[in-house]
Enzyme design. Structure first.
Site: not given
Ligand code: IMP
Ligand code: MG
Length: 174
Positions: A101, A150-151
């Site tokens: 994300d 959000f998935l």
């Molecule tokens: P980021 O890229 O640092 O924002 O974090 C990614 C982490 O956030 C992933 O490993 C997931 O644990 C969590 N995450 C981000 N988006 C989602 C979603 O849409 N569904 C479930 N978990 C998510």
């Protein structure tokens, strides 16, 4: 605010894509010393299917990361709560993650695993959620690009709910 789940990626579509990723990875790593490092907990189902889509055995390890922040956003501060246990030095390492994300989690993990001096380090991420990216992270294998939302399901959770659903759903808020 109430919310509803809508199926975004079917079981069949997931199975087809995992098989394709397996073929790609097996071509790229044939004859190499591959260690796949899954990110707990979200990647456990994807990783279980992916290793079985490969025609050769690989070693697997897991990390668990924690980013402080409530609900559906990450705070930016990432910590290792369970580290790798296998030696990674001079080996071909492939990170297996459920979703990217902001990019902070994978950016942190990449840097962390690079300190182990692997021979190579690549990333396989099931879902590339593009809209909110803050840090560019090189993704070598992507299952499904999505713009936003959000998935849940197929390993992805929302507050530990919906993780074991066999399809991927998007949560619609209304
Ligand atoms: P980021 O890229 O640092 O924002 O974090 C990614 C982490 O956030 C992933 O490993 C997931 O644990 C969590 N995450 C981000 N988006 C989602 C979603 O849409 N569904 C479930 N978990 C998510
Ligand atoms: Mg995760």
């Amino acid at each position: 605010m109430s919310s509803r789940k809508r199926c975004l990626i079917s079981k069949d579509a997931i199975a087809r894509r995992v098989a394709e990723l397996g073929e790609q990875i097996s071509r790229d790593y044939a004859g190499r010393d591959l260690v796949m490092v899954g990110v707990l907990k979200g990647a456990f189902i994807f990783m279980a299917d992916l290793v079985r889509a490969l025609p050769f055995a690989v070693e697997v390890d897991f990390v668990r990361l924690c980013s402080y922040g409530a609900g559906t956003t990450s705070s930016g501060e990432v910590h290792v709560t369970k580290d790798v246990e296998l030696p990674l030095k001079d080996r071909d390492v492939l990170i297996v993650e459920d979703i990217i994300d902001l990019g902070l989690t994978l950016d942190f993990l990449r840097r962390h695993l690079l300190t182990h001096q692997p021979r190579s380090l690549k990333i396989c991420c099931l879902i590339d959620k593009k809209e909110r990216r803050q840090v560019e992270v090189p993704l070598d294998y992507v299952g499904f690009p999505v713009e936003k939302g959000f998935l849940v399901g197929y390993g992805l959770d929302c507050g530990e709910q919906s993780r074991t659903l066999p399809e991927i759903f998007v949560i619609d808020k209304d």
